[in-house]
Enzyme design. Structure first.
Site, short mmCIF file in Angstrom:
data_model
loop_
_atom_site.label_atom_id
_atom_site.label_comp_id
_atom_site.label_asym_id
_atom_site.label_seq_id
_atom_site.Cartn_x
_atom_site.Cartn_y
_atom_site.Cartn_z
N ASN A 163 39.30 47.86 56.95
CA ASN A 163 39.38 46.66 57.79
C ASN A 163 38.20 45.76 57.42
O ASN A 163 37.95 45.55 56.24
CB ASN A 163 39.43 47.00 59.27
CG ASN A 163 40.03 45.85 60.09
OD1 ASN A 163 40.89 45.12 59.61
ND2 ASN A 163 39.56 45.68 61.30
N HIS A 164 37.46 45.22 58.37
CA HIS A 164 36.42 44.24 58.02
C HIS A 164 35.37 44.83 57.08
O HIS A 164 35.07 44.26 56.03
CB HIS A 164 35.75 43.72 59.29
CG HIS A 164 36.69 43.11 60.26
ND1 HIS A 164 37.59 42.13 59.91
CD2 HIS A 164 36.90 43.35 61.59
CE1 HIS A 164 38.30 41.78 60.96
NE2 HIS A 164 37.91 42.51 61.98
N ALA A 165 34.81 45.96 57.44
CA ALA A 165 33.75 46.56 56.64
C ALA A 165 34.27 47.00 55.28
O ALA A 165 33.68 46.71 54.24
CB ALA A 165 33.12 47.73 57.39
N CYS B 226 39.10 39.44 67.40
CA CYS B 226 38.48 38.47 68.30
C CYS B 226 39.42 37.33 68.63
O CYS B 226 39.16 36.55 69.56
CB CYS B 226 37.20 37.93 67.68
SG CYS B 226 37.43 37.15 66.07
N ALA C 250 34.12 53.81 56.30
CA ALA C 250 34.33 52.64 57.17
C ALA C 250 35.53 52.88 58.07
O ALA C 250 36.42 52.04 58.20
CB ALA C 250 34.54 51.39 56.31
N GLY D 193 35.81 52.99 61.19
CA GLY D 193 35.91 52.19 62.40
C GLY D 193 35.73 52.97 63.69
O GLY D 193 35.08 54.02 63.73
N ASP E 239 35.86 46.41 86.93
CA ASP E 239 34.83 47.09 86.15
C ASP E 239 34.01 47.99 87.06
O ASP E 239 33.77 47.68 88.23
CB ASP E 239 33.91 46.08 85.46
CG ASP E 239 33.16 46.72 84.29
OD1 ASP E 239 33.53 46.43 83.13
OD2 ASP E 239 32.22 47.50 84.52
N VAL F 131 26.84 59.13 50.38
CA VAL F 131 27.77 58.69 51.43
C VAL F 131 27.14 57.53 52.20
O VAL F 131 26.05 57.67 52.78
CB VAL F 131 28.12 59.84 52.40
CG1 VAL F 131 29.02 59.32 53.52
CG2 VAL F 131 28.80 60.97 51.65
N GLY G 52 30.25 49.28 59.24
CA GLY G 52 31.15 48.90 60.31
C GLY G 52 30.87 49.65 61.60
O GLY G 52 29.72 50.04 61.89
N ALA H 246 28.17 36.31 71.14
CA ALA H 246 28.46 35.14 71.95
C ALA H 246 29.85 35.25 72.57
O ALA H 246 30.69 36.03 72.12
CB ALA H 246 28.38 33.87 71.10
#
Length: 455
Positions: free
Chosen positions: A10-12, A43, A111, A113, A180, A278, A282, A331
């Site tokens: 994925n992203h990493a 996001c 990675a 996740g 919550d 190794v 992420g 943010a």
């Protein structure tokens, strides 16, 4: 040339593969991922639910074809079941065919996740109860937002994802309950100076915000679908439930590596784990946190992408490319609140046992003679003895976002700057943009006992 196996794309993982093969096309890169797609920007899920993003497919920025064109061998829908770090072998199973394969490696980039925490609520097997992580989840949640039969939505967890989804479903005309266990929303990032206002705006919008409440069960209706959530503060209608209570790193395959209590893999500035050859990047990685002075797990896409660049560069012997520390800069933009934070909140710093003070300052962004001005608030958290900055929060409450000021405050934390040093930052003044003493400098001067700027 090295044989590099990448577990997780994925992203990493995508960042690592792109960097590896862009810098050196001679590597043999083999990648595995359980999913059937890559590079989905989670996001943007709430933005798609609300309709700001018209096409969910726009949230992808890469695909297998791109990585294969670069030279990678990518195996999707393939689960890595074993990693033998002594033999330097990875065993994986194709989830569609059942076929297994074992490949060796010179270097391993891990990675894999994280996955949403399962908090074992009774009756969680009812229909219309979901988590929020993957493209598949997004597609379902978008469909549910447009179903007339979904009138009430309950979201469990008032972190970033939960609040964003609460706003999105509210904008779709749903009756939303946000629950919550904590007494405040996003308490890990913001103190009461910002959360009080955010909570008031959430409630003012019509969202039912229920804090300090524990979900104890789900109540079903017709056809095995959820109809209510049960809490120690009462029951609330819910035709749809979304669980957003955090993520756990997927690191069980690396038993011998040093980990934090939550399972995140401790890495150095080169993204190396304690296991030879190794790397971890992420959501699996725990990076040195400059505000705390110790390794912490901060699962952000920004850290994932940077970690991928670093791990790949190290394999390519570009040793100066490192990630010495993070500050957890983040943010959110919800319910008219544009908020950013970095480092530690005052509450988080005290929970770490740190002796800190803070300075909270609210001002207009420009001189009042400009007529059109907007309110900005900033809070600085700093060590009582050394005056070293350890945290900062910014709230921007107009049409002009000022949250990007957090970037230089993050750098200040990473470099260990004190308030007097930060006060002498070479900033500009122009009435079109700011005041002679802008809100950040004013907060610093206030902390130093110089309050004449209000006179």
């Amino acid at each position: 040339m090295a044989k590099v196996v990448v577990v997780g794309v994925n992203h990493a993982g995508t960042s690592a593969i792109r960097t590896l093969l862009s810098q050196n096309k001679n590597h043999e890169v083999v990648a595995f991922d359980r999913n059937n797609n890559i590079s989905f920007l989670g996001c943007g899920i709430a933005l798609t639910v609300s309709g700001v993003v018209q096409n969910v497919n726009d949230l992808f920025y890469s695909n297998c074809n791109e990585l294969e064109t670069l030279g990678a061998e990518v195996h999707m829908s393939t689960d890595v079941t074993k990693i033998d770090t002594d033999k330097k072998e990875v065993t994986a199973k194709n989830l569609e065919t059942g076929n297994e394969m074992t490949v060796g490696y010179d270097k391993l980039i891990y990675a894999a996740g994280s996955w949403p925490v399962d908090f074992n609520i009774p009756n969680s097997d009812l229909d219309n109860i979901y988590v929020c992580k993957l493209f598949q989840h997004a597609a379902t949640l978008i469909d549910k937002a447009n179903e007339p039969g979904i009138e009430s939505v309950a979201i469990i967890g008032a972190g970033y994802i939960g609040i964003e989804l609460a706003e999105a479903y509210h904008q779709k005309g749903k009756k939303v309950t946000l629950v919550d266990l904590q007494e405040r929303v996003v308490p890990a990032y913001f103190d009461t100076e910002f959360t009080d206002r955010l909570q008031a705006d959430i409630r003012r919008s019509g969202v039912n915000l229920v804090l300090g409440a524990r979900v104890t069960g789900y109540i079903g209706g017709e056809n095995g679908q959820v109809k209510q959530i049960e809490t120690n503060h009462g029951n609330y209608d819910a035709d749809l439930v979304i669980q957003c209570v955090g993520f756990k790193p997927n690191t069980d395959l690396l038993e011998d590596a040093e980990k934090l209590p939550n399972g995140a893999l401790v890495v150095d500035s080169c993204m190396r784990t304690t296991v030879p050859d190794v790397y971890a990047i992420g959501d699996t990685a725990a990076i040195y946190h400059s505000a705390v002075g110790a390794h912490r797990h901060v699962a952000l896409a920004t850290n994932a992408v940077k970690g991928g660049v670093v791990a790949a560069s190290q394999i390519n012997e570009l040793y100066t490319v490192q990630l010495p520390s993070i500050a957890g800069t983040n943010a959110i933009c919800v319910f008219g609140n544009m908020l950013a934070s970095t480092g530690l909140s005052e509450a988080a710093a005290r929970a770490e046992g740190m002796n800190v003070l803070s300075s909270f300052y609210v001002d207009n962004d420009r001189p009042e003679f400009m007529n059109d001005v907007e309110e900005v608030g900033v809070k600085l958290v700093y060590d009582k003895e050394s005056l070293r900055l350890v945290g900062a929060q910014i709230g921007s409450y107009g049409n002009t976002p000022h949250t990007e000021c957090i970037f230089y405050l993050s750098l200040a934390i990473q470099k260990g700057l004190t308030l007097p040093e930060l006060a002498m930052t070479d900033v500009y003044f122009l009435p079109h943009f700011n005041k002679p003493f802008n809100f950040v400098i004013s907060a610093i001067l206030q902390a130093l006992g110089l309050t004449y700027m209000k006179g």
